[in-house]
Design a protein around this motif. Structure first.
Motif, short mmCIF file in Angstrom:
data_model
loop_
_atom_site.label_atom_id
_atom_site.label_comp_id
_atom_site.label_asym_id
_atom_site.label_seq_id
_atom_site.Cartn_x
_atom_site.Cartn_y
_atom_site.Cartn_z
N LEU A 145 -2.43 7.93 6.61
CA LEU A 145 -2.55 9.37 6.82
C LEU A 145 -3.89 9.74 7.44
CD1 LEU A 145 -0.95 10.80 3.54
CD2 LEU A 145 0.12 10.43 5.77
N ILE A 146 -4.91 8.96 7.12
CA ILE A 146 -6.25 9.21 7.65
C ILE A 146 -6.79 7.89 8.18
CG2 ILE A 146 -8.60 10.01 7.14
CD1 ILE A 146 -7.46 11.67 4.87
N ALA A 147 -7.31 7.91 9.40
CA ALA A 147 -7.81 6.69 10.02
C ALA A 147 -8.92 6.06 9.18
CB ALA A 147 -8.33 7.01 11.43
N LYS A 148 -8.87 4.74 9.06
CA LYS A 148 -9.87 3.94 8.35
C LYS A 148 -9.88 4.20 6.84
CE LYS A 148 -12.93 3.63 12.37
NZ LYS A 148 -14.30 3.85 12.90
N MET A 149 -8.86 4.86 6.32
CA MET A 149 -8.71 5.07 4.89
C MET A 149 -7.42 4.40 4.43
SD MET A 149 -11.38 6.89 4.06
CE MET A 149 -12.64 7.85 4.92
N ARG A 150 -7.33 4.10 3.15
CA ARG A 150 -6.16 3.39 2.64
C ARG A 150 -5.01 4.33 2.27
NH1 ARG A 150 -7.06 -1.05 -1.70
NH2 ARG A 150 -7.65 0.72 -3.01
N LEU A 151 -5.24 5.63 2.29
CA LEU A 151 -4.19 6.58 1.94
C LEU A 151 -3.06 6.50 2.97
CD1 LEU A 151 -3.34 8.87 0.01
CD2 LEU A 151 -4.46 10.48 1.60
N HIS A 152 -1.83 6.40 2.47
CA HIS A 152 -0.69 6.17 3.36
C HIS A 152 0.40 7.20 3.10
CE1 HIS A 152 1.30 4.36 -0.15
NE2 HIS A 152 0.15 3.76 -0.37
N PHE B 293 -12.20 10.44 -2.50
CA PHE B 293 -11.06 11.33 -2.76
C PHE B 293 -9.75 10.68 -2.32
CE2 PHE B 293 -8.33 15.01 -1.61
CZ PHE B 293 -8.20 15.55 -2.88
N THR B 294 -9.74 10.05 -1.16
CA THR B 294 -8.52 9.40 -0.70
C THR B 294 -8.16 8.19 -1.56
OG1 THR B 294 -9.78 8.11 0.93
CG2 THR B 294 -8.79 10.18 1.68
N GLU B 295 -9.17 7.51 -2.11
CA GLU B 295 -8.89 6.40 -3.02
C GLU B 295 -8.20 6.91 -4.29
OE1 GLU B 295 -9.51 2.78 -2.95
OE2 GLU B 295 -9.19 3.56 -0.93
N MET B 296 -8.63 8.08 -4.76
CA MET B 296 -7.97 8.67 -5.93
C MET B 296 -6.51 9.01 -5.61
SD MET B 296 -6.85 11.76 -7.32
CE MET B 296 -7.78 13.09 -6.58
N ALA C 189 -5.34 9.18 -12.31
CA ALA C 189 -5.97 8.44 -11.21
C ALA C 189 -7.45 8.79 -11.11
CB ALA C 189 -5.27 8.74 -9.90
N SER C 190 -7.79 10.05 -11.33
CA SER C 190 -9.20 10.46 -11.30
C SER C 190 -9.99 9.77 -12.40
CB SER C 190 -9.31 11.98 -11.45
OG SER C 190 -8.69 12.65 -10.38
N VAL C 191 -9.38 9.63 -13.58
CA VAL C 191 -10.05 8.94 -14.67
C VAL C 191 -10.31 7.48 -14.31
CG1 VAL C 191 -9.78 8.12 -17.05
CG2 VAL C 191 -9.15 10.47 -16.46
#
Length: 355
Positions: A190-197, A58-61, A304-306
């Motif tokens: 925004l979330i530790a160990k995730m790429r979302l910024h 979800f965070t990648e999307m 992005a979901s697609v």
């Protein structure tokens, strides 16, 4: 048969066109999916799992949607004034290059100083990238579709030259990439160990700001008026040339922020393949959103979901990931057709013999 304008286009039909287009594109994508030999329901199930199956997915999307929101807003704002900005890709690279130049050590300071400085530098660089085509349009009547599109290639060549020269990282072992952004200039996660910024939150904020400006300010009224009829707006005393230039700069700043978000929030450095076409996909996002800034957010999330879901499906089922590009292209065709039939209808011509 003849095509006639609708007396009063249905608000419900107009608002439903993007949703219908999105659903229709997914249904049409089932045709090449079936020819590829993949079970359709299982494939779509894998797409959903690839987007919503875990927090990481979800965070990648959301991470993939961030630059699409910026470039979608850039196109939507410009298109509202009938200024056809096709140069979002080049403006994205200008923003990224300015962010790297400022944020890789040219200026040193705390995060409270460096992050706003990097954002402003990237935004201004992107804005300047669109001022040229807009000035040529207002001064000489040059077609901004052509000038902004061709400028993309010039900018990309310039970026490649800079990556082989002044911006090249001496520690890159010959690979053409810039020096990395220093930690103080990087957008926080925004979330530790995730790429979302934090660029995602900034994109949402920019969408809300664009909505307020277009709907509730004098400048927004002028933009809409120029978009409806530039000659009438000029007759009413509006400074059409100045409005075009200001809209061009605002559009370019949004595309430039897309580049900043990618280098300062995700990759940390600039390469010539930073963008897989975010500037061009932003045009599809804007059209799918009906040029609504708030709608751009939802359209970007869908696109992005697609992409993310199709990547997951491709890995799991051996289906080509180019299906995502096909789905996005079909969604644009569907929204254009839907928009046409929302404004026009087909009427049967009554002949004298029928009367």
């Amino acid at each position: 048969m003849e095509i006639v304008p609708r007396d009063r286009p249905s608000g419900l039909l107009t608002a439903g066109v993007p949703v219908i287009a999105a659903v229709a594109s997914l249904l049409l994508a089932a045709i090449p999916l079936a020819f590829a030999g993949a079970p359709i329901f299982a494939a779509y199930g894998q797409m959903v799992t690839g987007v919503f199956g875990s927090l990481f997915a979800f965070t990648e999307m959301l991470t993939r949607a961030t630059p699409l929101i910026f470039t979608g807003l850039a196109a939507a704002v410009a298109f509202r004034a009938r200024l056809w900005n096709i140069g979002g890709e080049g403006q994205l690279y200008l923003g990224a290059m300015a962010a790297v130049w400022v944020g890789s050590g040219a200026v040193d300071g705390p995060a409270a100083l460096m992050i706003p400085l990097v954002l402003v530098a990237g935004a201004v660089a992107g804005g300047l990238g669109m001022l040229g085509p807009a000035w040529l349009k207002t001064r000489f009547g040059a077609d901004e579709v052509v000038t902004s599109l061709l400028l993309n290639f010039i900018i990309l060549i310039f970026v490649q030259m800079m990556l082989e020269g002044p911006l090249k990282d001496p520690m890159s072992l010959g690979w053409p990439q810039s020096e990395p952004i220093i930690d103080a200039a990087a957008l926080p996660q925004l979330i530790a160990k995730m790429r979302l910024h934090a660029g995602f939150l900034l994109a949402i904020a920019m969408a809300l700001v664009a909505h307020v400006i277009l709907a509730m300010t004098i400048w927004g009224l002028q933009i809409r008026a120029v978009g409806e009829n530039a000659a009438a707006a000029r007759h009413a005393g509006m400074p059409v040339r100045r409005i075009f230039l200001s809209v061009a700069f605002a559009s370019g700043t949004l595309a430039g922020l897309a580049g900043v978000s990618e280098v300062a929030g995700l990759k940390g450095y600039l390469t010539a393949d930073l963008s897989p076409g975010f500037g061009y996909t932003g045009i599809v996002v804007a059209m799918l959103a009906g040029l609504s800034p708030v709608g751009v957010v939802f359209a970007a999330l869908f696109i992005a979901s697609v992409f993310v879901g199709t990547d997951s499906m491709s890995r799991a089922m051996g289906v080509s990931s180019f299906l995502a590009d096909l789905t996005v292209s079909m969604s644009l065709i569907c929204v254009l057709l839907g928009g046409f039939f929302a404004r026009f209808r087909i009427r049967r011509i009554r002949r004298e013999a029928d009367a």
